[in-house]
Design a protein around this motif. Sequence first.
Motif, PDB file in Angstrom:
ATOM      1  N   GLN A 133       0.876  -1.390   0.197  1.00  0.00           N
ATOM      2  CA  GLN A 133       0.340   0.124  -0.075  1.00  0.00           C
ATOM      3  C   GLN A 133       0.831   1.717   0.133  1.00  0.00           C
ATOM      4  OE1 GLN A 133      -2.742  -0.891   3.349  1.00  0.00           O
ATOM      5  NE2 GLN A 133      -4.611  -0.491   2.015  1.00  0.00           N
ATOM      6  N   TYR A 169      -0.498   3.025  -7.162  1.00  0.00           N
ATOM      7  CA  TYR A 169      -1.871   2.971  -8.198  1.00  0.00           C
ATOM      8  C   TYR A 169      -1.496   3.152  -9.655  1.00  0.00           C
ATOM      9  CZ  TYR A 169      -6.082   0.909 -10.340  1.00  0.00           C
ATOM     10  OH  TYR A 169      -6.969   0.868 -11.236  1.00  0.00           O
ATOM     11  N   TYR A 183       6.052   0.611  -9.359  1.00  0.00           N
ATOM     12  CA  TYR A 183       3.901   0.896  -9.295  1.00  0.00           C
ATOM     13  C   TYR A 183       3.654  -0.584  -9.914  1.00  0.00           C
ATOM     14  CZ  TYR A 183       5.291   1.714 -14.093  1.00  0.00           C
ATOM     15  OH  TYR A 183       6.215   1.550 -16.106  1.00  0.00           O
ATOM     16  N   ASP A 225      -0.535  -1.914 -12.126  1.00  0.00           N
ATOM     17  CA  ASP A 225      -2.360  -1.859 -11.733  1.00  0.00           C
ATOM     18  C   ASP A 225      -3.291  -3.114 -10.615  1.00  0.00           C
ATOM     19  OD1 ASP A 225      -1.615  -4.682 -13.055  1.00  0.00           O
ATOM     20  OD2 ASP A 225      -2.462  -3.935 -14.931  1.00  0.00           O
ATOM     21  N   CYS A 226      -3.802  -2.785 -10.780  1.00  0.00           N
ATOM     22  CA  CYS A 226      -4.831  -4.257 -10.270  1.00  0.00           C
ATOM     23  C   CYS A 226      -3.780  -5.478  -9.733  1.00  0.00           C
ATOM     24  CB  CYS A 226      -5.572  -3.803 -10.161  1.00  0.00           C
ATOM     25  SG  CYS A 226      -6.605  -4.516 -11.491  1.00  0.00           S
ATOM     26  N   MET A 240      -0.281  -5.079  -8.493  1.00  0.00           N
ATOM     27  CA  MET A 240      -0.613  -5.061  -7.060  1.00  0.00           C
ATOM     28  C   MET A 240      -0.861  -6.491  -6.167  1.00  0.00           C
ATOM     29  SD  MET A 240      -1.316  -1.359  -6.685  1.00  0.00           S
ATOM     30  CE  MET A 240      -0.726  -0.575  -4.760  1.00  0.00           C
ATOM     31  N   HIS A 281     -11.428  -6.080 -12.151  1.00  0.00           N
ATOM     32  CA  HIS A 281     -10.570  -6.332 -11.021  1.00  0.00           C
ATOM     33  C   HIS A 281      -9.924  -7.095  -9.838  1.00  0.00           C
ATOM     34  CE1 HIS A 281      -8.694  -3.104  -8.667  1.00  0.00           C
ATOM     35  NE2 HIS A 281      -9.492  -3.255  -6.863  1.00  0.00           N
ATOM     36  N   ASP A 305      -6.790  -5.531  -1.178  1.00  0.00           N
ATOM     37  CA  ASP A 305      -6.614  -4.540  -2.013  1.00  0.00           C
ATOM     38  C   ASP A 305      -6.581  -3.373  -1.922  1.00  0.00           C
ATOM     39  OD1 ASP A 305      -7.225  -3.167  -4.724  1.00  0.00           O
ATOM     40  OD2 ASP A 305      -9.212  -2.582  -4.278  1.00  0.00           O
ATOM     41  N   THR A 345      -4.391  -1.289  -3.928  1.00  0.00           N
ATOM     42  CA  THR A 345      -5.058   0.303  -4.703  1.00  0.00           C
ATOM     43  C   THR A 345      -5.667   1.346  -4.310  1.00  0.00           C
ATOM     44  OG1 THR A 345      -7.202  -1.263  -5.961  1.00  0.00           O
ATOM     45  CG2 THR A 345      -5.530  -1.423  -6.784  1.00  0.00           C
ATOM     46  N   SER A 380      -5.239   2.777  -1.014  1.00  0.00           N
ATOM     47  CA  SER A 380      -4.297   2.852  -0.046  1.00  0.00           C
ATOM     48  C   SER A 380      -4.613   3.485   1.493  1.00  0.00           C
ATOM     49  CB  SER A 380      -2.626   3.880  -0.638  1.00  0.00           C
ATOM     50  OG  SER A 380      -2.585   3.890  -2.108  1.00  0.00           O
TER      51      SER A 380
END
Length: 653
Positions: free
Chosen positions: A313, A318, A341, A343-344, A347, A388, A404, A406, A408
Amino acid sequence: MITLMPKNNFIVKTVFLAFFFSAFISTSFSQSPEDIYNQYKKEFPDKMGVLLEKNDEITIDFEGDTVSILHTEYEDLLFLTDRATGLASQKAYESYFSKIENIDAVTLVPNGKRYKKMKVEYFKKEKESSSGIFYDDLESTNFIMPNVSPQARTQVSITQNIKDPRFLSSFYLDSYVPIKSAKLTLKVNKNIEINYKLFNTEDIKLDFNKTEKGNYVIYEWTAKNLKDFKAEDNAPRRNYFSPHIVYYVTQINYPNRTQKIAKSVADLYDWYSNLSCKVNLEDDAELFKTVTELTKGVTEEQEKVKNIFYWVQDNIKYIAFEDGMQGFIPSEASFVYAKRYGDCKGMSSIIHKMLNMAGIENTYLTWIGSRSLPYKYSEIPTPIVDNHMIVTYQPTEGEFIFLDATDSYSPFGFPSSMIQGKEALLGMGREKHKVALVPIIDKEKNYSKKSVSLSISDKNLVGKGQYSAEGYPKGYMTHYIDGLSKENEKIYMNRYFTKGNNKFFVDDYKINNLNEKDEALKIEYDFRIEDYAKFVGDEIYINMNMEKAFSNDEIEKDRKSPIENDYLFKANNDIFLQIPEGYEIEYLPENSDFNNDLFGYNIEYKKEGNKIKFTHNYYKNYLLLNNESFEDWNKMIKEVNKAYREVIILKKK
């Protein structure tokens, strides 16, 4: 690079499609343009236009040893007012999965008793960038319909080649203007099996017909006289309430083999699994070193999971990234770690890999739809259900913690607010994969509390306030505060805590636990409200309702769409007013309350020693407020606004 392209650069691939379009635009001229306009202007006096026809035809067939899908959309729009001329500018979209094959666009311009056809000859192609998406493979072909004015009609036919049978579209039976006739036709080879699902069609007359013709099965839906939809504030996405048909391929029967596409959730998971199974096969020494540092001396498994989740996080930014099939394949954890960095999917990839490095095996890559999608895996096992990816941790049998990163600011154990109540597809293997339901976090865990001490100084009120918040209210506020300059931070404090009138000023404040995810956010602040107390003779009038929650939230009587709420919450507010020396209470208003399962409030006045305690609590206990609750909501608003007008009266002894 943006280029100008003459229309003949688009190629019509089949004689059928050319015939299909020409049949559409062979308009009947039995009525003059003026007669047609007057007829529909009388029927729709307040509308800017009307779709005389809205037709989609999809042909799903074999081309050699592959499946070919051609989708033609046709609209015939009559312009009724000058406002509609804004619709002259049009776009056709395409991406990796759907390529434009042909665009035919004409304006029918009134010319006495007939129409004169004016074709669009040039089109401009450009990259599209969606809000919040770092990279998107979406492109648009832009064109402007010529000579658009009231009485004119535009007829547009767009044919697309859909590259993958998993990515068929939906057909909506409403639009931004009324529709006189809507039709969806699926022409499907007999060796290709399909299914379909109707949504929100209960209140319209929808005719269905299924026939066989040669090697094809023809599915046809028709509807007449369909109402337009109106964009309304705080509404969910259109797919929650607009009538539409979702259609999809379930199985393809080739001569020598059968390919299951969407017979069951297992088929969808098989496809997802094949896209992600080759990721993270190698370890990364630097990533492993970070995992070791995060878990050193930690004995409890859940604490290790939390440490890793919080690290991602805080350290991985993201970004949304959509690029064809790459939009479905998770990035390597080592890549995400190096670039900081992802995307979903990226991460999720790094969380999953780090947890495995820490020896925690009961974690699963998880596909899920945000709340912008109303669909379920059990209804439609296709990619239309999800948009997602997260990671699911299973500490014990039947217990799931959804991770999740994305978001933070969400604390460990809280799913991001946008996936509450949604089905999650856990990647546990074909025979063991599971669909689990993400919980909706109870309002008791999403609270804010304000406690204020007030005293009267001349006509001003001087006070000290304490604010605390946990759950989503804390996360949302932290999101706004984090990274602000001191100047902007103070502006935010004045705006957020404002009370009474526009002469409210925060003089000083202190923020605690802003980045402590497992602690309540606490803010202490000193403030003043100038010219708030009203002195009349020997009496002082003060309205204690300084924060009028819900006061402007009456729902319009003609509202059609539901109302969306980010999360369930409750708010508790106490104000303690010091009774000035030499004064006593002349009048305290009556208490007021309204409570049901979905929303409510209570307002209470009480004398405690030499102070007046004013309590104002309220809550929302829904994610989606449906039409049947609007009347009760407005009843509550009427009662609370009446309570907000009440004042206390203090009188000299």
